[in-house]
Design a protein around this motif. Sequence first.
Motif, short mmCIF file in Angstrom:
data_model
loop_
_atom_site.label_atom_id
_atom_site.label_comp_id
_atom_site.label_asym_id
_atom_site.label_seq_id
_atom_site.Cartn_x
_atom_site.Cartn_y
_atom_site.Cartn_z
N VAL A 103 40.77 49.96 38.03
CA VAL A 103 43.38 50.03 37.92
C VAL A 103 42.42 48.60 36.68
N ASN A 104 44.12 48.41 35.49
CA ASN A 104 44.25 48.06 34.66
C ASN A 104 44.89 48.96 33.32
N PRO A 105 46.21 49.15 34.61
CA PRO A 105 47.31 49.93 33.92
C PRO A 105 48.22 49.55 32.72
N ASP A 106 48.26 47.93 32.00
CA ASP A 106 48.77 46.95 31.51
C ASP A 106 47.72 47.00 30.01
N GLY A 107 46.94 46.69 30.68
CA GLY A 107 45.85 46.37 29.71
C GLY A 107 45.44 44.85 29.37
N HIS A 108 45.91 43.92 31.12
CA HIS A 108 45.53 42.38 31.11
C HIS A 108 44.73 42.27 31.28
N PHE A 109 43.66 42.53 31.88
CA PHE A 109 41.69 42.15 31.94
C PHE A 109 41.25 42.95 30.46
N ASP A 110 40.24 42.06 30.12
CA ASP A 110 39.68 41.81 28.63
C ASP A 110 38.17 42.55 28.87
N MET A 111 38.63 43.52 28.98
CA MET A 111 36.82 43.88 29.09
C MET A 111 35.30 43.42 28.45
N ALA A 112 35.87 42.90 27.35
CA ALA A 112 35.20 42.55 26.33
C ALA A 112 34.55 41.18 26.34
N ALA A 113 35.62 40.48 26.59
CA ALA A 113 35.13 38.82 27.21
C ALA A 113 35.05 38.59 28.98
N GLY A 114 35.25 39.04 29.78
CA GLY A 114 35.42 39.43 31.22
C GLY A 114 36.47 38.71 31.21
N HIS A 115 37.79 38.86 31.05
CA HIS A 115 39.12 37.48 31.25
C HIS A 115 39.99 38.24 32.41
N PHE A 116 40.63 38.07 32.55
CA PHE A 116 42.09 38.84 32.53
C PHE A 116 42.80 37.42 32.25
N VAL A 117 44.13 38.12 31.55
CA VAL A 117 44.76 37.32 30.54
C VAL A 117 46.09 37.70 31.23
N THR A 118 47.13 36.35 32.01
CA THR A 118 48.30 36.44 32.83
C THR A 118 49.71 36.69 31.71
N PRO A 119 50.02 37.75 32.53
CA PRO A 119 51.21 38.65 31.23
C PRO A 119 52.02 37.66 31.10
N LEU A 120 52.89 36.95 32.81
CA LEU A 120 53.88 36.09 33.29
C LEU A 120 53.35 35.37 33.95
N ARG A 121 54.36 35.21 34.03
CA ARG A 121 54.61 33.45 34.60
C ARG A 121 55.20 33.34 36.30
N GLY A 122 54.01 33.27 37.30
CA GLY A 122 54.50 33.41 38.53
C GLY A 122 52.88 32.77 39.30
N LEU A 123 53.12 33.86 40.96
CA LEU A 123 51.95 33.28 41.88
C LEU A 123 51.24 34.74 41.65
N TYR A 124 49.52 34.80 41.91
CA TYR A 124 48.52 35.90 41.85
C TYR A 124 47.83 35.93 42.52
N PHE A 125 47.02 36.56 42.98
CA PHE A 125 46.01 36.89 43.96
C PHE A 125 44.91 37.50 43.84
N PHE A 126 43.84 36.90 44.08
CA PHE A 126 42.66 37.40 43.36
C PHE A 126 41.38 37.80 44.47
N SER A 127 41.02 38.06 43.71
CA SER A 127 39.32 38.53 44.82
C SER A 127 38.23 38.78 44.12
N LEU A 128 37.50 38.07 44.65
CA LEU A 128 35.89 38.75 44.41
C LEU A 128 34.69 38.80 45.30
N ASN A 129 33.87 39.76 44.74
CA ASN A 129 32.95 40.73 46.60
C ASN A 129 31.64 40.83 44.93
N VAL A 130 30.48 40.09 45.57
CA VAL A 130 29.37 40.55 45.03
C VAL A 130 27.98 40.58 46.34
N HIS A 131 26.92 41.69 45.74
CA HIS A 131 25.68 41.40 46.54
C HIS A 131 24.97 40.65 46.41
N SER A 132 24.50 39.76 46.91
CA SER A 132 23.12 38.61 47.14
C SER A 132 22.35 39.25 47.03
#
Length: 264
Positions: A156-185
């Motif tokens: 999911v990246n409907p508005d292109g707020h996640f920069d795939m080339a840099a691996g960064h999410f760039v915040t478009p609006l001021r507010g509270l955000y929720f993030f989650s990271l899942n990996v396999h060791s």
Amino acid sequence: MGMTTPRPLWAMLLLPLVVSGVSTEEPTSGEAVAPSLPGGCLRCCDSGDALAPTDAADAASVSALPYALPEVRPYINITILKGEKGDRGPLGTPGKLGKEGPRGDRGPQGIKGTKGQAGSPGSPCHTRSSAFSVGRKTALHSSEDFQPLLFDTVFVNPDGHFDMAAGHFVTPLRGLYFFSLNVHSWNFKETYMHVVHNEEAAVILYAQPSDRSIMQSQSMMLALAPGDRVWVRLFKRERENAVYSDDVDTYITFSGHLIKPEDD
């Protein structure tokens, strides 16, 4: 030269007959006899002037009477003594507030008002949402102290707020955000990662070396301003640091979304 009886002596001789109420003449046939008044024959309607003494002798005779003559007081018209209206006096001190009265009954429902005019058009609609979810199908071994984790799969990246080339999410609006990271060791390797807010580590995901690989997850909420960046990096220490994935299944995911926007 004959002597006349003084008027005061004549009045005193006549007084016993008046007081006793005995008539000096016999009543004629058919004539009504007035009843005698106890204590005197003075009528209520007699004027005080008729009995007022005219000279010193009369005054002496009146003072010797066995009853008191009514006192004659002069009549005074008080309306002619009324003065002019005086000036208004100073305002007095206000009294204490009285007790609150009981609540009155509810009044009848009023007439429905007329419909108001339509308001002016609102401002153009602004984007008030943001969300992304990306993944990685390739394993990664850290080759430097801080190595960014890049992603190759977009969920999911409907508005292109996640920069795939840099691996960064760039915040478009001021507010509270929720993030989650899942990996396999990776077996027998350490997994040590940071979720980074701009250039500072916000949270750590860690798994010790083990003969069995496991799924690890981390989540957080961040208060962000427009233009802030959130991304993931591997942190290399003395041990080997790695995450596992393959071309068939996606073992590594990174997601985030806006919870509550705030006005600038």
